[in-house]
Design a protein around this motif. Structure first.
Motif, PDB file in Angstrom:
ATOM      1  N   GLN A  96     -46.829  20.748-118.372  1.00  0.00           N
ATOM      2  CA  GLN A  96     -47.372  19.418-118.153  1.00  0.00           C
ATOM      3  C   GLN A  96     -48.384  19.032-119.193  1.00  0.00           C
ATOM      4  N   SER A  97     -49.157  20.011-119.692  1.00  0.00           N
ATOM      5  CA  SER A  97     -50.222  19.606-120.602  1.00  0.00           C
ATOM      6  C   SER A  97     -49.623  19.036-121.881  1.00  0.00           C
ATOM      7  N   TRP A 148     -46.909  17.151-121.942  1.00  0.00           N
ATOM      8  CA  TRP A 148     -46.588  15.760-121.614  1.00  0.00           C
ATOM      9  C   TRP A 148     -47.839  14.925-121.500  1.00  0.00           C
ATOM     10  N   LEU A 149     -48.915  15.589-121.081  1.00  0.00           N
ATOM     11  CA  LEU A 149     -50.199  14.902-121.003  1.00  0.00           C
ATOM     12  C   LEU A 149     -50.594  14.400-122.382  1.00  0.00           C
ATOM     13  N   ALA A 179     -60.901  12.791-128.217  1.00  0.00           N
ATOM     14  CA  ALA A 179     -61.477  13.654-127.183  1.00  0.00           C
ATOM     15  C   ALA A 179     -60.396  14.127-126.232  1.00  0.00           C
ATOM     16  N   ILE A 180     -59.530  13.198-125.802  1.00  0.00           N
ATOM     17  CA  ILE A 180     -58.484  13.584-124.852  1.00  0.00           C
ATOM     18  C   ILE A 180     -57.530  14.575-125.500  1.00  0.00           C
ATOM     19  N   LEU A 209     -59.150  17.910-125.765  1.00  0.00           N
ATOM     20  CA  LEU A 209     -59.220  18.556-124.461  1.00  0.00           C
ATOM     21  C   LEU A 209     -57.841  19.019-124.019  1.00  0.00           C
ATOM     22  N   ALA A 210     -56.831  18.163-124.260  1.00  0.00           N
ATOM     23  CA  ALA A 210     -55.475  18.553-123.894  1.00  0.00           C
ATOM     24  C   ALA A 210     -55.041  19.761-124.708  1.00  0.00           C
ATOM     25  N   SER A 246     -57.001  22.048-125.845  1.00  0.00           N
ATOM     26  CA  SER A 246     -57.655  23.258-125.359  1.00  0.00           C
ATOM     27  C   SER A 246     -57.098  23.633-123.997  1.00  0.00           C
ATOM     28  N   ALA A 247     -56.657  22.628-123.208  1.00  0.00           N
ATOM     29  CA  ALA A 247     -55.984  22.960-121.947  1.00  0.00           C
ATOM     30  C   ALA A 247     -54.669  23.669-122.225  1.00  0.00           C
ATOM     31  N   ALA A 252     -55.560  27.103-123.303  1.00  0.00           N
ATOM     32  CA  ALA A 252     -56.104  27.903-122.212  1.00  0.00           C
ATOM     33  C   ALA A 252     -55.006  28.300-121.235  1.00  0.00           C
ATOM     34  N   LEU A 264     -59.361  30.467-130.018  1.00  0.00           N
ATOM     35  CA  LEU A 264     -58.919  31.781-130.487  1.00  0.00           C
ATOM     36  C   LEU A 264     -60.097  32.711-130.696  1.00  0.00           C
TER      37      LEU A 264
END
Ligand SMILES: Nc1ncnc2c1ncn2[C@@H]1O[C@H](COP(=O)(O)OP(=O)(O)OP(=O)(O)O)[C@@H](O)[C@H]1O
Ligand SMILES: Nc1ncnc2c1ncn2[C@@H]1O[C@H](COP(=O)(O)OP(=O)(O)OP(=O)(O)O)[C@@H](O)[C@H]1O
Ligand SMILES: [Mg+2]
Ligand SMILES: [Mg+2]
Lengths: 291, 223, 291, 223
Positions: free
Chosen positions: A17-18, A20-21, A181-182, A185-186, A188-189, A192, A287
């Motif tokens: 999903q991330s 597609w996010l 920013a998004i 963050l995406a 890094s999501a 992660a 990393l």
């Protein structure tokens, strides 16, 4: 090397999903960016139209006894001609003047018989003249001449257009910032949630550069794809908005015109570059955190 | 190969083991035993740099692990095969691709026949195309071992590689490792399976290390 | 039951990038929503100002021989008074008329001696009169009267304001839609990346309702928090934009005024409701997929 | 407790086992063995409804699992304790909270003393506050067993619960399970550790099931 490149495309899961996010948020942001861009462009155009229509014209009204009027007209025209910042000065023909007055006086008035003041239409250069100085010179050389630069009409319109353009530009910057920013963050999501992928790759001796490249490539491609689709949709939506008819001159239509349509084409590559930078930074940061 | 110099480790809480000085020579074969929670996995992680010791130095191929850059550490890991206690894979790649990963992820070529040979040796030939999440517990361990040895490493570190395997399969994997050791690979296996240690000792000259009471001891012939 | 409620707050990991992703995207969207709302409100206000200034006034110009003019003025005023859609009609005093003409004719003209047409200022009701009918009646009863409703000034301005408002409203709807989509996707990313949490909870016999509630509560709280911060920041930014001075009347300032400032307070609860719906739907969908 | 009626299972590929009809009575004690990849974990997953069989019926407490709603299945699982082969936890909760989860996540009260007693029995008293990712392999298995039995289930299904444990600890856990069985809990343990089976059989009346050649056989006294 080619095996390395192809495997780097393989190692990051395609689904998730991330991912597609990233596509969706890049697309949404591109969509909004196109609208903000259209607003900025329209506002700029509007400001220009209004300036052209109002700010660069002025009128000099000259009242004088009939026997002096021609002489004074010549003096005023001479003064205007020698004033820097004035592009041209032309006397309005009596017929034209009569037409203008008809609105107020009706067609039946014997205008020819009246000692009408002369009207001189002045076109300013973009810089404009030193208005205060001009007024002083006119009152010295032709006391019956009055310089009217339409200030009270021009200022609010110019200010409004400027404010609109500022809002649009601020929105553009905001959208750019929020998009980065998004995407960061995406990214890094995505990294992660792929902790296992990173751990496995580390375990088999893959270098950070290899791991980062695999993620960054995927993320920036997705962001570019999303932005492309978002931009295309936004342009479609813009084209669908009915434009104002030809007789509207004070406020031009909303959207792009002519070469302006090429401007939003910058958005997808820009989004990709933003995504690349954001995901690169994030990737190496993540990393460094994982052992 | 690997040398510990006065190594101690703790995770912030109590000390796991202290003052460990030991050399694992090239071509050697070691077992590591000890009760659950003694620090076997920790010891192995120190060997390949997943952890840095709280005190002391770990040298791998004569280089201090702590002085290595991330890139050098990655290069070093290409010469060490590791079987983790919890075998992790890239879940979206086939078993075959996962086993080939140590070569393909470091830009080396992958001989298909090697991968197939290895998979059939560990009894996974019919699962070459399967995805890791569909493997059984024992199958995961076997795939992890195959991945650890595909690049013909100088050293093999295996953490409980037979915990989920029946005796026949355990023997089979042990034979593979003994074969590798005969060809020069240094081997260190953490296990609690004494039967397995006995089986290996009957075939090769293996030494047994034991972590107990915060010390690393070299066990005698008492097993 | 209280233990169940408190544990449902515990079972979802607090950290995790996808959670921050929700906060950030909700915040960003709220920020943009406030701006779009301000644009919509300003455009609506603008349209109203312009309507008030231009659309509800008209002028009747009456030329007639001096001996008939008073009579005809009375007739025209009578016609206007009996026309539905006209609020008031008043003759412009000669002095006022002279002032208006000064701009064109100069102060020296002997206006009193001229047969100037009468000007009647007409104020329309919001619905306005039937202009075509009014023109016919005037030409029948007072042939020298001309009705001028400033149409050529009014139409483009009203159209422009209307278009601006439409763009702002479309942006608002877009932002709402994009926000829901991003939150739904972030919710499903949060759920997907917590597959282990779901599996463990299933294993110990937790019901779907319990699992969903834990996730939904967290996600909608984060979305609400993000929207709150984003709204607050946007309002701060708006308040910082310098407003137009008092003498500007054609284009009012950008932003909210008076009670309008309460409008954006609706955004955070709305975002929470959107997030709640989106995450609820997504949660049960994901839960049905995981065994 | 659990009854299989003509159950077959395959994962789309080849059949794992067919025509299994067996009853696991209340208070019974069964071992399940077989080579790696035979289908032991699959059999256990069929028992608590993580999988539905390709053919046949599985009845748990006289209810057909296939007919159960998601809610009823959840309710049923509250009465079955499961130790997965790969022990998964909520990584952000302490060991203590994880062990208490079967009670707290279903709205039942959690007696602190029970959790503490259980943890000290499996040797994790000093790790009560630790987070699961910091546990060793064997410690995870012990925590998983503690979690499976905290709610005093009617049935315990354990998949290789001692794969990463030394012999002392294995015996200790086995004693715990024998104790539970004496108190009435039906128990089914999948394992390849024959020594463990022998140890249990010396203390209690346990039967051994074996999956081999696509069949479930009930082994005799030949172990
Ligand atoms: N990251 C960590 N943080 C804190 N404590 C840890 C961490 N990793 C391990 N420990 C603790 O250190 C001790 C040793 O762990 P280790 O995994 O080395 O044991 P082990 O000998 O491999 O045990 P097992 O045979 O059960 O696998 C354990 O008590 C464990 O709880
Ligand atoms: N989801 C799945 N999809 C496809 N095949 C599967 C799936 N799960 C398991 N298998 C296959 O079914 C077979 C039996 O798996 P299972 O996990 O039941 O074995 P097991 O007896 O528990 O083995 P082990 O002792 O190694 O744990 C294996 O060959 C495995 O690859
Ligand atoms: Mg270990
Ligand atoms: Mg299994």
């Amino acid at each position: 090397m080619s095996a390395g490149a192809s495997i780097s495309r393989l190692v990051v899961p395609r689904r998730g999903q991330s991912v597609w996010l990233i596509v969706l948020s890049a697309g949404a942001m591109a969509f909004l960016a196109v609208f903000a861009l259209a607003l900025a462009v329209s506002a700029a155009q509007l400001a220009q139209t209004w300036s052209a229509a109002l700010s660069q014209t002025a009128t000099v009204r000259l009242s004088a006894p009939p026997e002096e009027i021609d002489e004074q007209t010549a003096i005023v025209l001479e003064v205007l001609r020698t004033t820097p910042g004035i592009a041209s000065a032309e006397q309005i023909a009596p017929e034209e003047q009569a037409e203008l007055l008809e609105a107020w006086l009706g067609p039946d008035l014997p205008l020819d018989a009246l000692p009408l003041p002369r009207l001189i239409e002045v076109t300013e250069t973009p810089e404009g003249p030193d208005r205060q100085g001009l007024r002083l010179r006119l009152s010295a050389e032709a006391p019956g001449a009055v310089f009217d630069d339409h200030t009270r009409w021009r200022r609010p319109l110019a200010e409004a257009a400027g404010r609109l353009r500022a809002v649009a530009l601020v929105s553009l910057v905001l959208i750019g910032g929020v998009t980065s920013a998004i995407i960061a963050l995406a990214a890094s999501a995505a990294l992660a949630s792929n902790g296992q992928v990173i751990r496995v790759l580390r375990l088999v001796g893959a270098r950070d550069r290899f791991i980062a490249r695999a993620f960054v490539r995927q993320i920036s491609l997705r962001a570019g794809l999303g932005a492309l689709v978002g931009t295309a949709l936004a342009l479609g939506a813009l084209a669908a908005i009915p434009q104002a008819g030809g007789d509207v001159h004070l406020l031009s239509g909303f959207g792009f015109s002519g070469a302006g349509w090429a401007l939003p084409a910058l958005i997808p590559p820009l989004a990709m570059i933003l995504a690349w930078l954001a995901s690169m930074t994030t990737a190496f940061q993540v990393l460094r955190g994982v052992t | 190969m690997i040398a510990f110099e006065d190594v101690s480790h703790d995770y912030g809480g109590g000390r796991l083991f202290g003052d460990v000085s030991i050399k694992l020579e090239q071509g050697s074969f070691h077992f590591l035993t000890g009760p659950s929670g003694a620090g076997k996995s920790t010891f192995l992680k120190l060997c390949y740099g997943e952890l840095t010791p709280s005190a002391g130095k770990v040298l791998v191929m004569n280089k201090d692990l702590q002085g290595l850059s991330r890139n050098d550490l990655a290069g070093m890991r290409q010469r060490i095969g590791v079987v983790h206690q919890d075998c992790q894979f890239l879940d979206h790649l086939s078993v075959e691709q996962n086993v080939a990963l140590p070569l393909s992820a470091t830009g080396r070529s992958v001989p298909d026949s090697d991968v197939a040979d290895l998979l059939s040796w560990v009894g996974l030939a019919s699962h070459a195309e399967a995805l890791p999440p569909t493997l059984s517990g024992g199958e995961r361990q076997r795939a992890a071992l195959a991945r650890a040895v595909i690049s013909a490493p100088n050293m093999l570190l295996a953490d409980e590689p037979t915990g989920n395997l029946d005796w026949d399969m355990s023997q089979r994997l042990m034979s593979l490792m003994i074969e590798l050791n005969r060809m020069g690979t240094a081997i260190l296996i953490a296990t609690h399976d004494l039967q397995l240690i006995r089986f290996a000792k009957s075939q090769i000259n293996a030494r047994v290390l034991r972590i107990a009471r915060r010390k690393l001891q070299v066990a005698g012939a008492d097993l």
